[in-house]
Design a protein around this motif. Sequence first.
Motif, PDB file in Angstrom:
ATOM      1  N   TYR A   1       4.838   2.113   0.764  1.00 16.44           N
ATOM      2  CA  TYR A   1       5.927   2.284  -0.096  1.00 16.44           C
ATOM      3  C   TYR A   1       6.828   3.775   0.405  1.00 16.44           C
TER       4      TYR A   1
ATOM      5  N   ILE B   1       0.087   4.935  -7.727  1.00 14.43           N
ATOM      6  CA  ILE B   1      -0.680   4.836  -6.311  1.00 14.43           C
ATOM      7  C   ILE B   1      -0.375   5.805  -5.562  1.00 14.43           C
ATOM      8  N   GLN B   2      -1.032   6.487  -5.133  1.00 13.71           N
ATOM      9  CA  GLN B   2      -1.317   8.244  -5.022  1.00 13.71           C
ATOM     10  C   GLN B   2      -1.021   8.178  -2.962  1.00 13.71           C
ATOM     11  N   LYS B   3      -0.370   8.852  -2.746  1.00 12.79           N
ATOM     12  CA  LYS B   3       0.162   8.746  -1.267  1.00 12.79           C
ATOM     13  C   LYS B   3      -1.442   9.804  -0.666  1.00 12.79           C
ATOM     14  N   GLU B   4      -1.384   8.871   0.672  1.00 12.28           N
ATOM     15  CA  GLU B   4      -2.959   9.662   0.906  1.00 12.28           C
ATOM     16  C   GLU B   4      -2.175  10.249   2.022  1.00 12.28           C
TER      17      GLU B   4
ATOM     18  N   ASP C   1       0.729  -1.533  -0.329  1.00 14.79           N
ATOM     19  CA  ASP C   1      -0.117  -0.291  -0.341  1.00 14.79           C
ATOM     20  C   ASP C   1       1.225   1.377  -0.055  1.00 14.79           C
ATOM     21  N   SER C   2       0.214   2.472   0.133  1.00  9.86           N
ATOM     22  CA  SER C   2       0.842   3.697   0.185  1.00  9.86           C
ATOM     23  C   SER C   2       1.914   3.860   0.768  1.00  9.86           C
TER      24      SER C   2
ATOM     25  N   MET D   1       5.908   4.107  -7.217  1.00  9.84           N
ATOM     26  CA  MET D   1       4.338   4.936  -6.742  1.00  9.84           C
ATOM     27  C   MET D   1       3.897   4.846  -8.151  1.00  9.84           C
TER      28      MET D   1
END
Length: 638
Positions: free
Chosen positions: A472, A500-503, A468-469, A495
């Motif tokens: 990463y 995949i976006q950083k939350e 998951d983010s 990413m």
Amino acid sequence: MSYCTLAVIGNFTYPSTSTSNPNPKVSISNSTQRRKEFVSLLKNCKDANQILPIHAKIIRTGHDQDPFILFELLRLSSTLSSVNYASTIFQLVHNPNVFLYTALMDGFVSAGSYSDGISLYFQMINRFIMPDKYVITSVLKACGSHFALREGKEVHCQASKLGLSSNRSITMKLMEFYGKCGEFDDARKVFDKMTERDVVASTIVINCFLDHGLVEQAIEVFDLVRVKDTVCWTAMIDGLVRNGEMNMALEMFREMQKENMRPNEVTIVCVLSACSQLGALELGRWVHSYIGKHHRIELNHFVGGALISMYSRCGDIDEAERIFAMMKERKVITYNLMISGLAMHGKSIQAIEIFRGMIKQGLLPTSFTFVAILNACSHGGLVNLGLEMFHSMSRDYGIPPQIEHYGCIVDLLGRVGHLKEAYNFIQNMEIAPDHVMLGSLLSACKIHGNFELGEQVARILMNHGVVDSGTYVLLANVYASSGKWKEAAQIRAKMKEGGIQKEPGCSSIEVNNEIHEFLLGDLRHPQKEKIYNKLEELNQVLKEAGHIPATDAVLHDIEDWEKEQALAIHSERLAICYGLISTKPCTTIRVVKNLRVCDDCHSMIKLIAKVTGRKIVVRDRKRFHHFENGNCSCGDYW
């Protein structure tokens, strides 16, 4: 089984429910008296073991084919979690009628054996036994729970041919069945055909939409209901909570209060759940006081457990302990919630005492109990006790360790710096590690400065597949901390390639019963100028106190002054500054963050608590941090 089978069933005559008397010596009056006696004995049974001698006597006296006795026997066996026994009894019945089929089917549905219940219904149809409204509602419930769309549609067709589809209870089950299967057009057609579309029918449609995450559609139906009862309001609030719409759920509860609609205990538990997840302590306290004023709502294990969870997750663990001590009725889940709450707050010794008290009470721990107690050992650094608890799971209680339990041990070993031991533990596990466990070890490697092992774990993580983010970001952080900017950049590129976006970091604080949310560098708040002035003032004070920004927490290879600026506007700092300017001196500031608190914010908040004389409680993704007098309850490991 085809639809046309009903043409044959239509001419079928109900089998007689009168008792055939296989034993001619038994008189009719004596048989009737015996029936009453056996039915009475069965109704007084409290557990499955009490059924056996009564059933033996029923067989000895020749009443084992009496449909009235059989119905009670099947109903009771199913109710007392002995559906297999009930099924065996049913197989020995010579001429089962629709009532006996219904009794066993209800047992299958209650036990979650939906497929067996559906098969039983079609077995009944194939035997040309006429279905009634009770057996149809039961099989529709099974079809809905089992998502058996084809079979459910066939039952609907049968009910229509028998003239039963307009029956209110069947109509309700049809709407529920189509809704659970995601067939909203069909559910709406059934709803629209109803002559009386009252609040009960509307509530079923609302639940159908909410079960599938269709919040807007549910609200549309809800708004059209003229006279809403407590169940309708509760269904809406519960659905909003389940769909993550906590603020909307609390607003709905306020509207409910304005309409002078009294909540029941289910409503209260739903609202407390929303408060728990938002960290809305003041509103949670108001709900608690409401319970105290309205004696109709008892402090049972259901409500008491919700209060313990709310106070624990909102940062007031002392009040959670007080509620626990007051409760007269405690179940394993009550103990689990209390142990878990104490563990989150770093009160490891108290958690272990509660666990031992539960064992003394004769209550058997569950898999979740051990997750909670192992977390407590981890947060307290209690290695030997944690390992002993882990081994006692299977040895003493027959509970096989699952991925969560293994993860707790890795976290525990990592916390005290036993990194190679943790790595070897993972290598020797009976199940494959997940990215959460590997991420925990990677985080421990970063904290203890073992970047060699950290890179080894990082390589395993990169090949893990499902990451998951957050993982990463942790990987990039480890590389950035050791000055390997090229590798950190590669992680960010990976990413981006994977979409995949950083939350985004989000922190919230409750002030005057209102939740205020902040993002990184947020400029949306009406008092943003005062908030940033306070932040600037604090930064100056903290610099004078010797605070040096931990710029290695910034993942980009930029100048140090740019890193300092990036750190200064983290969401939790903005929330704390708002708390400082909007609450009374000496009061506790409570903040909820959706991500892990970064190293720099952690060290800075310790200093803020010291220079302002405030206690600051921060709940992040993993645990609670109680900052007071320049220290943190986590011991700088989180």
